[in-house]
Design a protein around this motif. Sequence first.
Motif, PDB file in Angstrom:
ATOM      1  N   GLY A  33      44.332  46.811  32.484  1.00  0.00           N
ATOM      2  CA  GLY A  33      43.562  47.419  33.565  1.00  0.00           C
ATOM      3  C   GLY A  33      43.838  46.827  34.939  1.00  0.00           C
ATOM      4  O   GLY A  33      43.629  47.493  35.961  1.00  0.00           O
ATOM      5  N   ALA A  34      44.307  45.607  34.993  1.00  0.00           N
ATOM      6  CA  ALA A  34      44.552  44.942  36.278  1.00  0.00           C
ATOM      7  C   ALA A  34      45.589  45.670  37.139  1.00  0.00           C
ATOM      8  O   ALA A  34      45.377  45.838  38.347  1.00  0.00           O
ATOM      9  CB  ALA A  34      44.950  43.494  36.050  1.00  0.00           C
ATOM     10  N   LEU A  36      46.170  48.799  37.244  1.00  0.00           N
ATOM     11  CA  LEU A  36      45.527  50.004  37.758  1.00  0.00           C
ATOM     12  C   LEU A  36      44.664  49.673  38.973  1.00  0.00           C
ATOM     13  O   LEU A  36      44.678  50.397  39.969  1.00  0.00           O
ATOM     14  CB  LEU A  36      44.683  50.661  36.665  1.00  0.00           C
ATOM     15  N   ALA A  37      43.930  48.573  38.879  1.00  0.00           N
ATOM     16  CA  ALA A  37      43.107  48.146  40.012  1.00  0.00           C
ATOM     17  C   ALA A  37      43.981  47.795  41.208  1.00  0.00           C
ATOM     18  O   ALA A  37      43.658  48.142  42.347  1.00  0.00           O
ATOM     19  CB  ALA A  37      42.247  46.952  39.607  1.00  0.00           C
ATOM     20  N   TYR A  38      45.106  47.141  40.960  1.00  0.00           N
ATOM     21  CA  TYR A  38      46.027  46.814  42.053  1.00  0.00           C
ATOM     22  C   TYR A  38      46.515  48.092  42.741  1.00  0.00           C
ATOM     23  O   TYR A  38      46.552  48.169  43.966  1.00  0.00           O
ATOM     24  CB  TYR A  38      47.229  46.022  41.537  1.00  0.00           C
ATOM     25  N   VAL A  40      45.085  51.021  42.913  1.00  0.00           N
ATOM     26  CA  VAL A  40      44.010  51.651  43.686  1.00  0.00           C
ATOM     27  C   VAL A  40      43.810  50.913  45.000  1.00  0.00           C
ATOM     28  O   VAL A  40      43.726  51.524  46.069  1.00  0.00           O
ATOM     29  CB  VAL A  40      42.694  51.668  42.868  1.00  0.00           C
ATOM     30  N   PHE A  41      43.736  49.586  44.951  1.00  0.00           N
ATOM     31  CA  PHE A  41      43.532  48.824  46.182  1.00  0.00           C
ATOM     32  C   PHE A  41      44.720  48.943  47.129  1.00  0.00           C
ATOM     33  O   PHE A  41      44.548  49.018  48.346  1.00  0.00           O
ATOM     34  CB  PHE A  41      43.255  47.352  45.872  1.00  0.00           C
ATOM     35  N   ARG A  44      44.423  52.632  48.641  1.00  0.00           N
ATOM     36  CA  ARG A  44      43.236  52.951  49.448  1.00  0.00           C
ATOM     37  C   ARG A  44      42.979  51.966  50.574  1.00  0.00           C
ATOM     38  O   ARG A  44      42.368  52.338  51.577  1.00  0.00           O
ATOM     39  CB  ARG A  44      42.015  53.027  48.561  1.00  0.00           C
ATOM     40  N   SER A  61      53.522  46.694  39.354  1.00  0.00           N
ATOM     41  CA  SER A  61      52.234  47.130  38.842  1.00  0.00           C
ATOM     42  C   SER A  61      52.380  48.182  37.739  1.00  0.00           C
ATOM     43  O   SER A  61      51.842  47.997  36.643  1.00  0.00           O
ATOM     44  CB  SER A  61      51.381  47.667  39.991  1.00  0.00           C
TER      45      SER A  61
END
Length: 99
Positions: A33-34, A36-38, A40-41, A44, A61
């Motif tokens: 999941g990390a 995916l968070a990278y 998105v950040f 955005r 990523s």
Amino acid sequence: MSFVTGVVCFLPFPSWQQLVSFITSASVLMYAGAPLAYGVFADRLPHRERPYRLPGGKVLSPLSFVVANLIIWARASASVSGEIERSIEEVAVAEVPVH
């Protein structure tokens, strides 16, 4: 109190190996999941100040997401194939008449 907490935490796991396997799987899921968070950040909030920027993050990523999911898939397929082998052995042993 510590003993009771330990017993409650170990209760669902019949062996140490299964507990370690569960914790390892949970860790790999977190690592999956990390990235995916990278992503998105990075998309955005691209100009937001961060203490660390990952060089080549746009490539690393998705690559790390794929690798983490391959680890999950390999672990699951090994588990399923082991279950299938055990089932076949049980059927084979059950069909052999003992005299």
